[in-house]
Design a protein around this motif. Structure first.
Motif, PDB file in Angstrom:
ATOM      1  N   UNK A 103       0.850  -1.195   0.000  1.00  0.00           N
ATOM      2  CA  UNK A 103       0.000   0.000   0.000  1.00  0.00           C
ATOM      3  C   UNK A 103       0.886   1.247   0.000  1.00  0.00           C
ATOM      4  N   UNK A 104       0.734   2.077  -1.011  1.00  0.00           N
ATOM      5  CA  UNK A 104       1.536   3.286  -1.147  1.00  0.00           C
ATOM      6  C   UNK A 104       2.839   3.088  -1.906  1.00  0.00           C
ATOM      7  N   UNK A 105       3.122   1.856  -2.295  1.00  0.00           N
ATOM      8  CA  UNK A 105       4.354   1.562  -3.030  1.00  0.00           C
ATOM      9  C   UNK A 105       4.235   2.008  -4.490  1.00  0.00           C
ATOM     10  N   UNK A 106       5.365   2.084  -5.155  1.00  0.00           N
ATOM     11  CA  UNK A 106       5.395   2.427  -6.573  1.00  0.00           C
ATOM     12  C   UNK A 106       5.338   1.138  -7.392  1.00  0.00           C
ATOM     13  N   UNK A 107       4.443   1.113  -8.366  1.00  0.00           N
ATOM     14  CA  UNK A 107       4.305  -0.039  -9.257  1.00  0.00           C
ATOM     15  C   UNK A 107       4.281   0.478 -10.689  1.00  0.00           C
ATOM     16  N   UNK A 108       5.312   0.151 -11.446  1.00  0.00           N
ATOM     17  CA  UNK A 108       5.459   0.645 -12.834  1.00  0.00           C
ATOM     18  C   UNK A 108       5.301   2.166 -12.907  1.00  0.00           C
ATOM     19  N   UNK A 109       5.903   2.856 -11.944  1.00  0.00           N
ATOM     20  CA  UNK A 109       5.895   4.320 -11.960  1.00  0.00           C
ATOM     21  C   UNK A 109       4.663   4.989 -11.361  1.00  0.00           C
ATOM     22  N   UNK A 110       3.738   4.206 -10.786  1.00  0.00           N
ATOM     23  CA  UNK A 110       2.533   4.790 -10.183  1.00  0.00           C
ATOM     24  C   UNK A 110       2.399   4.357  -8.740  1.00  0.00           C
ATOM     25  N   UNK A 111       1.939   5.266  -7.897  1.00  0.00           N
ATOM     26  CA  UNK A 111       1.707   4.952  -6.491  1.00  0.00           C
ATOM     27  C   UNK A 111       0.377   4.215  -6.378  1.00  0.00           C
ATOM     28  N   UNK A 112       0.438   2.963  -5.893  1.00  0.00           N
ATOM     29  CA  UNK A 112      -0.769   2.149  -5.826  1.00  0.00           C
ATOM     30  C   UNK A 112      -1.374   2.141  -4.426  1.00  0.00           C
ATOM     31  N   UNK A 113      -2.661   1.880  -4.375  1.00  0.00           N
ATOM     32  CA  UNK A 113      -3.386   1.706  -3.117  1.00  0.00           C
ATOM     33  C   UNK A 113      -3.803   0.249  -3.045  1.00  0.00           C
ATOM     34  N   UNK A 114      -3.515  -0.398  -1.920  1.00  0.00           N
ATOM     35  CA  UNK A 114      -3.859  -1.809  -1.738  1.00  0.00           C
ATOM     36  C   UNK A 114      -4.697  -1.924  -0.469  1.00  0.00           C
ATOM     37  N   UNK A 115      -5.820  -2.621  -0.574  1.00  0.00           N
ATOM     38  CA  UNK A 115      -6.741  -2.731   0.573  1.00  0.00           C
ATOM     39  C   UNK A 115      -7.479  -4.056   0.526  1.00  0.00           C
ATOM     40  N   UNK A 116      -8.096  -4.406   1.658  1.00  0.00           N
ATOM     41  CA  UNK A 116      -8.970  -5.570   1.703  1.00  0.00           C
ATOM     42  C   UNK A 116     -10.137  -5.370   0.759  1.00  0.00           C
TER      43      UNK A 116
END
Length: 119
Positions: A103-116
Motif C-alpha cells: 500500500x503506497x508503493x510504486x508499481x510501474x511508476x505509479x503509487x498504488x493503493x492496496x486494501x482488503x
C-alpha cells in the motif's frame, strides 16, 4: 379447436417456461449444475494501476507475499487495464502482509493503493 396453427395460451406458457430454463433461467452454470461462487481465499484490491498492466504482471509483483489463487485486471473496451485489479491469496496472513508492504508503493511508476476487498 385450433385455428390457423395457433397454440393455446397454456401451451405457449409451458414452452416459454422450458425455454427459460434451457437458457439458464433456473440459475445454473454452463455445466448444468447450480452456480457456485468461489469463496476460497482472501481477496485484496489494487487501485491506480497503469493502463498497460496485465493480470500476469500484477500476480508476479505480489507473488513474493504468498500463494496466489487468482489475479484479475478488468479491461476497458479498448483492451487496456481499467486501472484496478484483484488478487486472491490462499492465506489471510499473506493478504495482510501484501497490504502492509505494497500500500503506497510504486508499481510501474505509479503509487498504488492496496486494501482488503470484501468478498
Amino acid at each position: 379447436s385450433r385455428r390457423g396453427g395457433r397454440r393455446r395460451s397454456n401451451e405457449r406458457r409451458s414452452r416459454s417456461r422450458d425455454n427459460y430454463k434451457r437458457r439458464g433461467g433456473d440459475r445454473q452454470d454452463n455445466r448444468g449444475g447450480p452456480r457456485k461462487f468461489d469463496e476460497k481465499g482472501f481477496q485484496i484490491i489494487v487501485k491506480n494501476l497503469p493502463w498497460s498492466v496485465s493480470w500476469q504482471q500484477l500476480k508476479d509483483a505480489f507473488r513474493e507475499y504468498g500463494s496466489i489463487l487468482r489475479a484479475d485486471v478488468p479491461q476497458d473496451k479498448q483492451g487496456r487495464s481499467a486501472g484496478y485489479g484483484f488478487i486472491r491469496f490462499d492465506k489471510e496472513q499473506d493478504a495482510q502482509d501484501a497490504i502492509k508492504r505494497m500500500d503506497g508503493a510504486s508499481f510501474n511508476g505509479r503509487k498504488i493503493t492496496v486494501a482488503n476487498c470484501h468478498n
